[in-house]
Design a protein around this motif. Structure first.
Motif, PDB file in Angstrom:
ATOM      1  N   LEU A  22       0.812  -1.205   0.000  1.00  0.00           N
ATOM      2  CA  LEU A  22       0.000   0.000   0.000  1.00  0.00           C
ATOM      3  C   LEU A  22       0.848   1.258   0.000  1.00  0.00           C
ATOM      4  O   LEU A  22       0.391   2.328  -0.363  1.00  0.00           O
ATOM      5  N   ASP A  23       2.098   1.097   0.387  1.00  0.00           N
ATOM      6  CA  ASP A  23       2.990   2.247   0.350  1.00  0.00           C
ATOM      7  C   ASP A  23       3.763   2.292  -0.960  1.00  0.00           C
ATOM      8  O   ASP A  23       4.528   3.194  -1.204  1.00  0.00           O
ATOM      9  N   GLY A  24       3.565   1.283  -1.802  1.00  0.00           N
ATOM     10  CA  GLY A  24       4.316   1.239  -3.059  1.00  0.00           C
ATOM     11  C   GLY A  24       3.370   1.055  -4.232  1.00  0.00           C
ATOM     12  O   GLY A  24       2.614   1.956  -4.585  1.00  0.00           O
ATOM     13  N   LEU A  25       3.392  -0.160  -4.798  1.00  0.00           N
ATOM     14  CA  LEU A  25       2.606  -0.398  -6.012  1.00  0.00           C
ATOM     15  C   LEU A  25       1.109  -0.220  -5.797  1.00  0.00           C
ATOM     16  O   LEU A  25       0.383   0.113  -6.720  1.00  0.00           O
ATOM     17  N   GLY A  26       0.641  -0.436  -4.581  1.00  0.00           N
ATOM     18  CA  GLY A  26      -0.794  -0.342  -4.329  1.00  0.00           C
ATOM     19  C   GLY A  26      -1.252   1.015  -3.834  1.00  0.00           C
ATOM     20  O   GLY A  26      -2.247   1.117  -3.119  1.00  0.00           O
ATOM     21  N   LYS A  27      -0.545   2.057  -4.229  1.00  0.00           N
ATOM     22  CA  LYS A  27      -0.859   3.431  -3.779  1.00  0.00           C
ATOM     23  C   LYS A  27      -2.341   3.777  -3.990  1.00  0.00           C
ATOM     24  O   LYS A  27      -2.969   4.400  -3.140  1.00  0.00           O
ATOM     25  N   ALA A  28      -2.879   3.373  -5.141  1.00  0.00           N
ATOM     26  CA  ALA A  28      -4.275   3.716  -5.449  1.00  0.00           C
ATOM     27  C   ALA A  28      -5.211   3.105  -4.407  1.00  0.00           C
ATOM     28  O   ALA A  28      -6.234   3.691  -4.055  1.00  0.00           O
ATOM     29  N   TYR A  29      -4.852   1.935  -3.920  1.00  0.00           N
ATOM     30  CA  TYR A  29      -5.655   1.244  -2.905  1.00  0.00           C
ATOM     31  C   TYR A  29      -5.622   2.063  -1.614  1.00  0.00           C
ATOM     32  O   TYR A  29      -6.650   2.338  -1.007  1.00  0.00           O
ATOM     33  N   GLU A  30      -4.432   2.464  -1.220  1.00  0.00           N
ATOM     34  CA  GLU A  30      -4.244   3.232   0.014  1.00  0.00           C
ATOM     35  C   GLU A  30      -5.038   4.541  -0.036  1.00  0.00           C
ATOM     36  O   GLU A  30      -5.803   4.857   0.870  1.00  0.00           O
ATOM     37  N   VAL A  31      -4.849   5.288  -1.129  1.00  0.00           N
ATOM     38  CA  VAL A  31      -5.491   6.602  -1.235  1.00  0.00           C
ATOM     39  C   VAL A  31      -7.011   6.464  -1.222  1.00  0.00           C
ATOM     40  O   VAL A  31      -7.708   7.166  -0.485  1.00  0.00           O
ATOM     41  N   THR A  32      -7.532   5.521  -2.006  1.00  0.00           N
ATOM     42  CA  THR A  32      -8.993   5.412  -2.085  1.00  0.00           C
ATOM     43  C   THR A  32      -9.577   4.785  -0.815  1.00  0.00           C
ATOM     44  O   THR A  32     -10.683   5.123  -0.428  1.00  0.00           O
ATOM     45  N   ALA A  33      -8.830   3.903  -0.172  1.00  0.00           N
ATOM     46  CA  ALA A  33      -9.322   3.340   1.092  1.00  0.00           C
ATOM     47  C   ALA A  33      -9.502   4.462   2.111  1.00  0.00           C
ATOM     48  O   ALA A  33     -10.496   4.514   2.837  1.00  0.00           O
ATOM     49  N   GLN A  34      -8.523   5.380   2.145  1.00  0.00           N
ATOM     50  CA  GLN A  34      -8.635   6.509   3.071  1.00  0.00           C
ATOM     51  C   GLN A  34      -9.845   7.376   2.728  1.00  0.00           C
ATOM     52  O   GLN A  34     -10.573   7.824   3.619  1.00  0.00           O
ATOM     53  N   GLN A  35     -10.073   7.606   1.416  1.00  0.00           N
ATOM     54  CA  GLN A  35     -11.239   8.405   1.002  1.00  0.00           C
ATOM     55  C   GLN A  35     -12.533   7.735   1.476  1.00  0.00           C
ATOM     56  O   GLN A  35     -13.424   8.405   2.018  1.00  0.00           O
ATOM     57  N   VAL A  36     -12.599   6.427   1.275  1.00  0.00           N
ATOM     58  CA  VAL A  36     -13.820   5.692   1.635  1.00  0.00           C
ATOM     59  C   VAL A  36     -14.052   5.737   3.147  1.00  0.00           C
ATOM     60  O   VAL A  36     -15.150   6.024   3.617  1.00  0.00           O
TER      61      VAL A  36
END
Lengths: 311, 243
Positions: A22-36
């Motif tokens: 989540l701190d690397g390749l899965g950045k989109a997951y991290e950012v959108t999880a926080q939004q949700v």
């Protein structure tokens, strides 16, 4: 054999273990999880100086190292005063829960704590339970609150929910199916319900829901990794899905990394955009395609969603 | 329905199934000559059971649930990948037969369906990996791509505490003698860099206080490998023919 995994006290704000993905390749997951989470009024407290959990690789070399790695993160969460750790990656959930199972044995806990101490980390009392972020959203907010937060329903989108292997497996470690707030190990349904609440048509009988993507051997056994990723897309195509929603960064990256090989073996028509479930939820909550970081994905869901009228 | 090996059922019976010169194929009109197997070595089971990852092996009662659901066996169709059989061979100590699967056993992708479903609480996946380690340590199997990956992965994460995915990719591909075309590499690198997803080199993640912890774990790793290998030679190394 352990009889279920007890969920100790729950925290209003559990600790959040990002893990390498989540701190690397899965950045989109991290950012959108926080939004949700923000939109649902939920929050998590990030473990700052976390380390890699060791996934499924380290345990093949050393039991103690494979337990000490996740135990350090769990100990950090405990020193933040938390009893609950939420992670977004199936592999992380697996190895954190596996460490919990191992330190239940007093001798192992003693050895691991000696290692933690020697390494300058806080010791671990075994009292932090582990939950996947999907389970966390489902238990804390649930479909009802998700439905209320939707600004732009995903009407007209048919989604194949892909949970992957280690989300609930094995129940010995995760407590799946017999612990409050844990999904069913054979027929998981939390993702189905959340995406349905977002207005999407969800293929609840998607037969590839819990198959392995081969990601554990993404580089070391290409034949298997490509065959398994392809079978997820093939099955999604057969079932009439527009998109595949994932809850695991390894699954996401493994499928997307093999798109060229899948195209070569099965043809263009098999390919489907693959997205993190939080990207879809974020979109439904009103984020733009760009804000939901849908351009990050190699399978280009941004192009597809724009063609369906999502800006 | 008895548990039978598909490979035995479909075998061409024009070939006699012979073991040590005795016909044991058991066709309808032949008698099965009894045969005493002498090359079994219980030390395989002892070693696997002595490892924390393999300690559940003796609970296995050979029901085959693990293999029925195994994605490699069933979905991928790799029939010779048969975890139930691997456990059986390790339990009875039939090393010679086990070695025939030296280039198959490493292919387990750790999906853990077998562990999930095992009615006896055998950690099948970890047991299979332990049997794989036994074969590797006793020279019965070459170092597999998965072994190389496990080691590259572990070394990579121990450096900074968090995985440097790009560097792991480069290191591992080099180990396997593969190179990604420069154009493809650049394209991917650019795409990742643009979206802030390439955390390598100077951009790599840093975990405070890692140096000390990493050093301790590196020592533990070496010590564990030494201990695992030593416990094998103490047990007599590769079994061979014990009475």
């Amino acid at each position: 054999m352990s009889a279920g995994v007890s969920r100790g006290p729950t925290d209003s704000v559990p600790a959040y273990y990002p893990g390498c993905s989540l701190d690397g390749l899965g950045k989109a997951y991290e950012v959108t999880a926080q939004q949700v989470l923000r939109r649902l009024g939920l929050s998590l407290d990030r473990i700052v100086d976390y380390n890699c959990c060791g996934a499924t690789e380290v345990k093949n070399l050393s039991q103690d190292v494979s337990v000490a790695l996740p135990a350090r993160n769990l100990a950090l969460a405990r020193s933040m005063g938390r009893h609950q750790v939420v992670a977004a990656c199936n592999g992380c959930v697996y190895s954190l829960a596996r460490a919990n199972d191992a330190v239940r044995e007093p001798a192992t806990r003693g050895r691991i704590n000696a290692t933690l101490e020697e390494g300058g980390a806080p010791t671990y009392d075994g009292e932090a339970s582990v939950q996947h972020v999907l389970e966390f959203i489902h238990t804390r907010a649930g479909p009802e609150r998700v439905r209320a937060a939707v600004r732009r329903p995903l009407t007209g989108l048919t989604v194949a929910p892909y949970y992957g292997c280690l989300y609930t497996r094995p129940k010995r470690y995760t407590g799946a199916g017999r612990t409050p707030g844990a999904d069913d190990p054979e027929h998981p349904h939390f993702l189905d319900e959340l995406l349905e609440a977002c207005g999407a048509k969800v293929l609840t009988d998607f037969s590839a829901k819990t198959i392995c993507c081969g990601g554990g051997h993404a580089l070391s056994d290409l034949d298997v990794a490509v065959a398994f990723s392809a079978s997820i897309l093939n099955e999604a195509r057969r079932a009439g899905a527009d998109l595949v929603a994932t809850i695991c960064p390894l699954g996401q990256i493994n499928i997307e990394n093999h798109l060229d090989r899948i195209r070569a073996a099965y043809g263009e028509e098999v390919l489907r955009p693959v997205v993190y479930f939080t990207q879809l939820m974020s979109l439904a909550f009103g984020a733009s395609v760009a804000e939901a970081r849908l351009r990050d994905n190699f399978s280009r869901p941004d192009l597809f969603l724009r063609s369906r009228g999502f800006a | 329905m008895p548990i039978v090996e598909k490979s035995l059922v479909t075998v061409d019976r024009s070939d006699r199934l012979e073991m040590e010169g005795i016909d044991v194929s058991g066709d309808w009109n032949t008698f099965l000559r009894s045969r005493v197997q002498t090359d079994l070595d219980v030390r395989i089971l002892d070693w696997v059971r002595s490892q924390p990852q393999g300690d559940t092996i003796s609970r296995c009662w050979q029901c085959g649930t693990c293999t029925a659901g195994c994605c490699l066996h069933t979905d991928y169709g790799l029939n010779e990948f048969n975890p139930r059989y691997f456990i059986y061979l390790a339990q009875v100590g039939y090393e010679e037969e086990l070695r025939k699967y030296a280039t198959t056993i490493w292919r387990c992708v750790s999906c853990n369906k077998c562990v999930e479903r095992c009615p006896k609480g055998v950690k099948v996946e970890e047991v299979i990996h332990t049997i794989g380690s036994y074969l590797e340590f006793t020279g019965g199997a070459p170092e597999s791509p998965a072994d190389r990956f496990d080691r590259a992965y572990t070394e990579n994460l121990l450096r900074r505490g968090v995985l440097d995915e790009a560097s792991l990719f480069r290191t591992y591909e080099r180990l396997e003698g593969r190179t990604m075309p420069a154009g493809e590499m650049l394209k991917m690198g650019f795409q990742l860099l643009r979206s802030g997803r390439l955390r390598t080199g100077p951009l790599a993640h840093r975990t405070r206080g890692w140096r000390q912890f990493g050093n301790v774990l590196r020592e533990k790793l070496k010590e564990d490998e030494r201990r695992r290998r030593a416990s094998l030679s103490a047990a007599g190394g590769r079994g061979g023919h014990s009475p």
